[in-house]
Design an enzyme around this catalytic site. Structure first.
Site, mmCIF file in Angstrom:
data_model
loop_
_atom_site.group_PDB
_atom_site.id
_atom_site.type_symbol
_atom_site.label_atom_id
_atom_site.label_comp_id
_atom_site.label_asym_id
_atom_site.label_seq_id
_atom_site.Cartn_x
_atom_site.Cartn_y
_atom_site.Cartn_z
ATOM 1 N N SER A 256 -2.538 -23.747 -53.110
ATOM 2 C CA SER A 256 -3.437 -22.910 -53.309
ATOM 3 C C SER A 256 -3.567 -21.862 -52.018
ATOM 4 O O SER A 256 -3.043 -22.147 -51.007
ATOM 5 C CB SER A 256 -4.798 -23.497 -53.579
ATOM 6 O OG SER A 256 -5.827 -22.802 -53.641
ATOM 7 N N TYR B 71 -11.165 -30.010 -51.895
ATOM 8 C CA TYR B 71 -10.105 -29.105 -52.568
ATOM 9 C C TYR B 71 -9.106 -28.784 -51.699
ATOM 10 O O TYR B 71 -7.834 -29.025 -51.918
ATOM 11 C CB TYR B 71 -10.852 -28.034 -53.286
ATOM 12 C CG TYR B 71 -9.883 -27.345 -54.087
ATOM 13 C CD1 TYR B 71 -9.490 -27.852 -55.301
ATOM 14 C CD2 TYR B 71 -9.446 -25.912 -53.459
ATOM 15 C CE1 TYR B 71 -8.422 -26.931 -56.065
ATOM 16 C CE2 TYR B 71 -8.369 -25.372 -54.285
ATOM 17 C CZ TYR B 71 -7.830 -25.872 -55.549
ATOM 18 O OH TYR B 71 -7.101 -24.843 -56.338
#
Length: 274
Positions: free
Chosen positions: A145, A158
């Site tokens: 990401s 995350y």
């Protein structure tokens, strides 16, 4: 290792294939003549993507499972081999989100996120390695990401999972360097998927704050999944080690390189000014 990877006539296993990047990439692979094993917990969405892929004339199998289930992951490669006879491309795309300050976060939610975002990637890769290594040429694609490059406040769990995917992928690439097995690490920026709507949030958070926070997050997700999928497919075909997608991700990478310790102060200031 060959400098290109031809997806036509090969078989790919794609997780998180029912929507977003996974669905777009599955359709793009099918258009190139790649057979598909599609995995997701959303059986209805999976069936829709599978139908569109079959319309391209390729063999498609559907595997409805929860990637937090280690047993289901362990059984998946045998199911793929039984249906397709082998595996050439593994795309670990599935991911979930968990937002909020870490001190407000329930650790059960952190464990759930790590099971899907990290442990599933490692478990499925480990389980598929015998099939991939049996082929003269194979490729593993792991989605990290933008938050595997920078670690914003409110994204501790995350970011930890996506930084870990980055480290795992880079180590794996080094282990198989010079062989027929390549590894592509992908850092997408803000792609318009359902990840924000499906994110877990602190259970004690005020509902109004939750709604406001999710709306702000979704405004950052502007890139169409098909654009991201096209970039990933190019990276696969070129056997690139890293694919950074979107101006936001490329800009963050540059800032992080220039200011590896203090990058957040600059990014936060630009956000406040915006």
């Amino acid at each position: 290792m060959a400098r290109s990877f031809v997806v036509g006539g090969r078989t790919a296993l794609v997780t998180g294939a029912a929507s977003g990047i996974g669905a777009a990439l599955s359709r793009a692979l099918a258009a190139r003549g790649c057979a598909l094993a599609l995995a997701d917990r959303d059986g209805e969405g999976l069936a829709t993507v599978a139908a569109s892929a079959r319309a391209q004339g390729v063999a498609v199998s559907e595997h409805t499972l929860d990637l937090a289930d280690a047993g289901a992951i362990a059984a998946l490669p045998a199911a793929v081999q039984s249906r397709h006879g082998g595996l050439h491309l593994l795309v670990n795309n599935a991911g979930v989100a968990l937002a909020g300050r870490f001190e407000e976060t329930d650790l059960d939610d952190v464990a759930w996120l790590m099971d899907v975002n990290l442990h599933a990637v490692m478990r499925l890769t480990h389980a598929c390695l015998p099939l991939l290594r049996a082929e003269p040429q194979a490729q593993i694609v792991n989605l990290s990401s933008l938050f595997g490059i920078i670690a914003p406040a409110g994204q501790a769990a995350y970011a930890a999972s996506k930084f870990a995917v980055r480290g795992f992928s880079e180590a794996l690439a080094h282990e198989y360097e010079g062989t027929g097995l390549g590894v592509t690490l992908v850092h997408p920026g803000g792609v318009a998927t359902r990840i924000a709507r499906n994110a877990r949030l602190p259970r004690t958070l005020d509902p109004a704050a939750t709604t406001q926070g999710l709306a702000a997050f979704e405004r950052l997700l502007t890139m169409e999944p098909e654009v991201a999928a096209a970039a990933i497919l190019r990276g696969i075909e070129r056997r690139e080690r890293r694919v950074v997608i979107g101006k936001d991700a490329r800009r963050a990478l540059l800032i992080q390189r220039l200011m590896p310790v203090r990058y957040w102060s600059l990014i936060r200031r630009s956000m406040d000014e915006g």
